[in-house]
Motif scaffolding. Structure first.
Motif, mmCIF file in Angstrom:
data_model
loop_
_atom_site.group_PDB
_atom_site.id
_atom_site.type_symbol
_atom_site.label_atom_id
_atom_site.label_comp_id
_atom_site.label_asym_id
_atom_site.label_seq_id
_atom_site.Cartn_x
_atom_site.Cartn_y
_atom_site.Cartn_z
ATOM 1 N N MET A 1 25.648 46.971 -49.238
ATOM 2 C CA MET A 1 27.129 48.264 -49.602
ATOM 3 C C MET A 1 26.678 49.008 -47.794
ATOM 4 S SD MET A 1 27.836 49.918 -53.183
ATOM 5 C CE MET A 1 28.901 51.264 -53.061
ATOM 6 N N GLU A 2 27.477 48.375 -46.719
ATOM 7 C CA GLU A 2 26.707 49.536 -45.459
ATOM 8 C C GLU A 2 27.787 50.574 -45.456
ATOM 9 O OE1 GLU A 2 30.157 46.616 -43.800
ATOM 10 O OE2 GLU A 2 28.286 46.206 -45.381
ATOM 11 N N ASN A 3 28.288 50.594 -46.124
ATOM 12 C CA ASN A 3 29.674 52.377 -45.382
ATOM 13 C C ASN A 3 28.833 52.873 -46.760
ATOM 14 O OD1 ASN A 3 30.841 50.956 -43.654
ATOM 15 N ND2 ASN A 3 32.485 49.618 -45.030
ATOM 16 N N LEU A 4 27.694 52.838 -47.704
ATOM 17 C CA LEU A 4 27.221 54.068 -49.099
ATOM 18 C C LEU A 4 27.397 55.003 -47.171
ATOM 19 C CD1 LEU A 4 26.814 54.670 -51.303
ATOM 20 C CD2 LEU A 4 24.617 54.029 -50.899
ATOM 21 N N LEU A 5 27.895 56.565 -48.334
ATOM 22 C CA LEU A 5 27.902 57.921 -47.681
ATOM 23 C C LEU A 5 26.163 58.243 -48.620
ATOM 24 C CD1 LEU A 5 30.568 59.191 -47.051
ATOM 25 C CD2 LEU A 5 29.608 58.086 -45.367
ATOM 26 N N GLY A 6 26.485 57.983 -49.823
ATOM 27 C CA GLY A 6 25.330 58.960 -50.699
ATOM 28 C C GLY A 6 26.319 58.250 -52.329
ATOM 29 N N LEU A 7 25.283 59.462 -52.548
ATOM 30 C CA LEU A 7 26.337 59.295 -54.382
ATOM 31 C C LEU A 7 26.642 60.784 -54.854
ATOM 32 C CD1 LEU A 7 23.032 57.197 -55.955
ATOM 33 C CD2 LEU A 7 25.552 56.541 -54.627
ATOM 34 N N LEU A 8 27.705 60.509 -56.144
ATOM 35 C CA LEU A 8 27.753 62.035 -56.106
ATOM 36 C C LEU A 8 27.671 61.893 -57.348
ATOM 37 C CD1 LEU A 8 30.181 64.557 -55.665
ATOM 38 C CD2 LEU A 8 31.668 63.298 -55.827
ATOM 39 N N ARG A 9 27.110 62.704 -58.117
ATOM 40 C CA ARG A 9 26.386 62.978 -59.287
ATOM 41 C C ARG A 9 27.866 64.746 -59.823
ATOM 42 N NH1 ARG A 9 21.250 63.532 -60.968
ATOM 43 N NH2 ARG A 9 20.959 61.919 -60.823
ATOM 44 N N ILE A 10 29.049 63.495 -60.925
ATOM 45 C CA ILE A 10 29.492 64.351 -61.548
ATOM 46 C C ILE A 10 28.743 65.362 -62.652
ATOM 47 C CG2 ILE A 10 31.582 64.818 -62.456
ATOM 48 C CD1 ILE A 10 32.904 62.589 -60.406
ATOM 49 N N HIS A 11 28.732 66.397 -62.714
ATOM 50 C CA HIS A 11 28.269 66.909 -64.559
ATOM 51 C C HIS A 11 29.138 67.253 -65.914
ATOM 52 C CE1 HIS A 11 25.543 68.161 -67.391
ATOM 53 N NE2 HIS A 11 25.978 69.322 -67.463
ATOM 54 N N VAL A 12 30.274 66.237 -66.212
ATOM 55 C CA VAL A 12 31.382 67.287 -66.884
ATOM 56 C C VAL A 12 30.905 67.533 -68.559
ATOM 57 C CG1 VAL A 12 33.228 66.078 -68.342
ATOM 58 C CG2 VAL A 12 31.344 64.072 -66.677
ATOM 59 N N LYS A 13 30.779 69.129 -68.019
ATOM 60 C CA LYS A 13 29.837 70.088 -68.939
ATOM 61 C C LYS A 13 31.138 69.970 -70.766
ATOM 62 C CE LYS A 13 28.172 73.385 -65.671
ATOM 63 N NZ LYS A 13 28.195 74.259 -64.938
ATOM 64 N N ARG A 14 32.381 70.451 -70.276
ATOM 65 C CA ARG A 14 32.861 70.832 -71.562
ATOM 66 C C ARG A 14 34.746 70.616 -70.762
ATOM 67 N NH1 ARG A 14 34.054 77.056 -72.087
ATOM 68 N NH2 ARG A 14 33.214 77.700 -70.154
ATOM 69 N N GLY A 15 35.180 70.604 -72.184
ATOM 70 C CA GLY A 15 36.487 71.170 -72.050
ATOM 71 C C GLY A 15 37.208 71.976 -72.797
ATOM 72 N N VAL A 16 38.228 72.632 -72.553
ATOM 73 C CA VAL A 16 38.716 73.867 -72.670
ATOM 74 C C VAL A 16 39.954 74.072 -73.474
ATOM 75 C CG1 VAL A 16 38.330 76.879 -72.670
ATOM 76 C CG2 VAL A 16 37.320 75.175 -71.179
ATOM 77 N N ASN A 17 40.021 74.207 -75.005
ATOM 78 C CA ASN A 17 41.679 74.234 -75.224
ATOM 79 C C ASN A 17 42.985 73.189 -74.916
ATOM 80 O OD1 ASN A 17 41.088 76.744 -76.265
ATOM 81 N ND2 ASN A 17 42.019 77.707 -74.111
ATOM 82 N N LEU A 18 41.982 71.904 -75.477
ATOM 83 C CA LEU A 18 42.481 70.502 -75.203
ATOM 84 C C LEU A 18 43.721 70.464 -76.299
ATOM 85 C CD1 LEU A 18 39.771 68.457 -73.923
ATOM 86 C CD2 LEU A 18 41.033 69.538 -72.254
ATOM 87 N N ALA A 19 44.936 69.401 -75.576
ATOM 88 C CA ALA A 19 46.023 69.317 -76.712
ATOM 89 C C ALA A 19 45.548 69.127 -78.095
ATOM 90 C CB ALA A 19 46.831 68.301 -75.558
ATOM 91 N N ILE A 20 46.167 69.219 -78.839
ATOM 92 C CA ILE A 20 46.039 68.101 -80.420
ATOM 93 C C ILE A 20 46.986 67.015 -79.971
ATOM 94 C CG2 ILE A 20 46.236 68.558 -82.892
ATOM 95 C CD1 ILE A 20 45.473 71.659 -82.375
ATOM 96 N N ARG A 21 46.259 65.651 -80.242
ATOM 97 C CA ARG A 21 47.025 64.555 -80.431
ATOM 98 C C ARG A 21 46.877 64.276 -81.766
ATOM 99 N NH1 ARG A 21 49.679 66.680 -76.688
ATOM 100 N NH2 ARG A 21 49.939 65.694 -74.679
ATOM 101 N N ASP A 22 46.090 64.080 -82.928
ATOM 102 C CA ASP A 22 45.868 63.780 -84.274
ATOM 103 C C ASP A 22 46.760 65.302 -85.216
ATOM 104 O OD1 ASP A 22 44.446 61.677 -82.856
ATOM 105 O OD2 ASP A 22 43.200 62.423 -83.699
ATOM 106 N N ILE A 23 46.246 65.212 -86.218
ATOM 107 C CA ILE A 23 46.946 65.713 -87.177
ATOM 108 C C ILE A 23 46.630 67.736 -86.879
ATOM 109 C CG2 ILE A 23 46.318 66.760 -89.949
ATOM 110 C CD1 ILE A 23 46.616 63.065 -90.284
#
Length: 168
Positions: A1-23
């Motif tokens: 990967m000669e064009n690699l700039l580096g790595l981006l770590r995404i720490h996915v913490k949490r969701g807040v008030n997500l939509a209800i899609r089941d019962i």
């Protein structure tokens, strides 16, 4: 990967008030797209306020590509339901990363380096901060989901230099 700039770590913490899609709840997970790369979190059962605490790592070759995310509700007997989507730019964060060598060692933890305001071009739900934290620059953000009645996702970005990459 000669064009690699580096790595981006995404720490996915949490969701807040997500939509209800089941019962009465949902079984959410997130799929991230960055160029032709695709990563996803684990599924959190029966929660509209999930705590993922997943670390996903993207290889960055083009700093101008947006990171796109889609939240889904996992279903067993049918196709997974969409619970909203969003995208964000990593360009402001990468701009701050360019100057990290100038501040190394000279700032206390928690120092805010840059603030990014929510606007029509980003999906931020509140001001995002790029912060000096234990010798690293991290960006904390709340992303407002689009095309859905409610929901936000909390993320933290962290840059990882890769030996031999062309860097930022």
């Amino acid at each position: 990967m000669e064009n690699l700039l580096g790595l981006l770590r995404i720490h996915v913490k949490r969701g807040v008030n997500l939509a209800i899609r089941d019962i009465a709840s949902s079984d959410p997970y997130i799929v991230f797209h960055f160029g032709n790369k695709k990563l996803k979190t684990h599924v959190v059962k029966q929660s509209v306020n999930p705590e993922w605490n997943d670390d996903l790592t993207l290889s960055v070759t083009d700093p101008n590509l947006p990171v796109k995310l889609t939240v889904y509700d996992k279903d067993l007997l049918s196709a997974d339901d969409k619970m909203g989507e969003a995208e964000f730019s990593i360009a402001p964060y990468l701009e701050a990363i360019k100057f990290r060598h100038k501040i190394q060692g000279g700032l206390p933890n928690g120092t805010i380096i840059m603030k990014i305001q929510p606007n029509r071009q980003n999906c931020l739900s509140e001001e995002s901060h790029i912060v000096w934290n234990h010798g690293k620059l991290v960006q904390n953000m709340f992303i407002r989901l689009q095309n859905v009645e409610t929901g936000e996702v909390e993320l933290q970005l962290e840059w990882i230099d890769v030996p031999g990459s062309r860097g930022i």
